[in-house]
Design a protein around this motif. Structure first.
Motif, PDB file in Angstrom:
ATOM      1  N   LYS A   1      -2.496   6.804  -0.230  1.00 31.72           N
ATOM      2  CA  LYS A   1      -3.739   7.165  -0.888  1.00 31.72           C
ATOM      3  C   LYS A   1      -4.318   8.405  -0.210  1.00 31.72           C
ATOM      4  CE  LYS A   1      -8.255   5.307  -1.969  1.00 31.72           C
ATOM      5  NZ  LYS A   1      -9.075   4.106  -2.064  1.00 31.72           N
TER       6      LYS A   1
ATOM      7  N   GLY B   1      -5.134   4.812  -9.492  1.00 28.44           N
ATOM      8  CA  GLY B   1      -6.349   4.312  -8.867  1.00 28.44           C
ATOM      9  C   GLY B   1      -7.551   5.165  -9.206  1.00 28.44           C
TER      10      GLY B   1
ATOM     11  N   ASP C   1      -6.742   8.005  -6.248  1.00 29.21           N
ATOM     12  CA  ASP C   1      -5.888   7.726  -5.088  1.00 29.21           C
ATOM     13  C   ASP C   1      -4.808   8.786  -4.916  1.00 29.21           C
ATOM     14  OD1 ASP C   1      -7.318   5.405  -4.925  1.00 29.21           O
ATOM     15  OD2 ASP C   1      -5.609   4.059  -5.167  1.00 29.21           O
ATOM     16  N   TYR C   2      -4.078   9.064  -5.994  1.00 25.01           N
ATOM     17  CA  TYR C   2      -2.953   9.992  -5.900  1.00 25.01           C
ATOM     18  C   TYR C   2      -2.665  10.519  -7.290  1.00 25.01           C
ATOM     19  CZ  TYR C   2       1.023  11.984  -3.467  1.00 25.01           C
ATOM     20  OH  TYR C   2       1.889  12.858  -2.865  1.00 25.01           O
TER      21      TYR C   2
ATOM     22  N   THR D   1      -5.015  -2.101  -9.938  1.00 30.87           N
ATOM     23  CA  THR D   1      -4.732  -0.668  -9.876  1.00 30.87           C
ATOM     24  C   THR D   1      -4.659  -0.069 -11.271  1.00 30.87           C
ATOM     25  OG1 THR D   1      -3.453  -1.026  -7.860  1.00 30.87           O
ATOM     26  CG2 THR D   1      -3.160   1.072  -8.962  1.00 30.87           C
TER      27      THR D   1
ATOM     28  N   GLN E   1       0.842  -1.195   0.000  1.00 35.81           N
ATOM     29  CA  GLN E   1       0.000   0.000   0.000  1.00 35.81           C
ATOM     30  C   GLN E   1       0.877   1.246   0.000  1.00 35.81           C
ATOM     31  OE1 GLN E   1      -3.410  -0.297  -0.305  1.00 35.81           O
ATOM     32  NE2 GLN E   1      -2.808  -2.424  -0.574  1.00 35.81           N
TER      33      GLN E   1
END
Length: 189
Positions: free
Chosen positions: A186, A122, A125-126, A101, A33
């Motif tokens: 994230k 994602g 997510d980022y 992902t 993660q």
């Protein structure tokens, strides 16, 4: 079938082929993660949930899933997967899937009419923005306005890539002295 209908069908097929994401094989290792960015000379290595991306002149330890070349005044940014480079003209995007992902790479207008790449990992997510042009320090606060939703910028500074977290009160740059990894997780939006 008329020529107009045939042309429309061909145009639609081309769009559908471009819109379909490219699936890469998932690694056998457990997915870690979060992620990290390490500046290396004029490039950077980005790791996120099983992805390994090499930006510009970065050398990936092991095989990179993709190599990104930020472009210049004459050439559009490029995405290379395997031996085949693909040009990313302005406003185009390319979507990749590895395991569970997603990664969407979009070419956007940047500073000095040079392109910038926006990486979306994602489902929001980022986000990392990679401008091709050097940006003066006094313009750093404008990056968050120019690229809304971006969490990190990989900037060219004195001939090397440095990392600037966006959306924070201070504009602290990482990676100037050495290739220190910047770790991220994230982002809840």
């Amino acid at each position: 079938m008329s020529k107009t209908a045939m042309a429309a069908l061909l145009w639609w097929a081309c769009l559908a082929a471009q819109a379909a994401p490219l699936r890469l094989p998932a690694g056998k290792e457990p997915v870690v993660q979060g992620g990290s960015v390490t500046a290396t000379a004029q490039g950077a290595r980005i790791r996120y949930r099983g992805w390994l991306l090499a930006v510009d002149e970065a050398q990936a330890d092991g095989a990179a899933d993709a190599v990104l070349i930020s472009g210049n005044a004459r050439l559009a940014p490029q995405l290379q997967i395997g031996a085949r480079p693909r040009a990313l003209p302005l406003w185009s995007s390319f979507e990749l899937i590895k395991g569970s992902t997603r990664l969407r790479i979009t070419a956007l207008p940047g500073w000095d009419e040079l392109p910038a790449l926006l990486l979306d990992f994602g489902d929001g997510d980022y986000r990392i923005v990679i401008p091709a042009a050097r940006i003066e320090r006094h313009a750093y606060p404008l990056l968050a306005q120019r690229f809304p939703g971006a969490d990190l910028a990989l900037l060219l500074q004195d001939g090397r890539r440095v990392m600037l977290p966006l959306g924070k009160g201070s504009a602290q740059v990482f990676g100037e002295e050495q290739a220190v990894p910047y770790r991220f997780a994230k982002v809840k939006r």
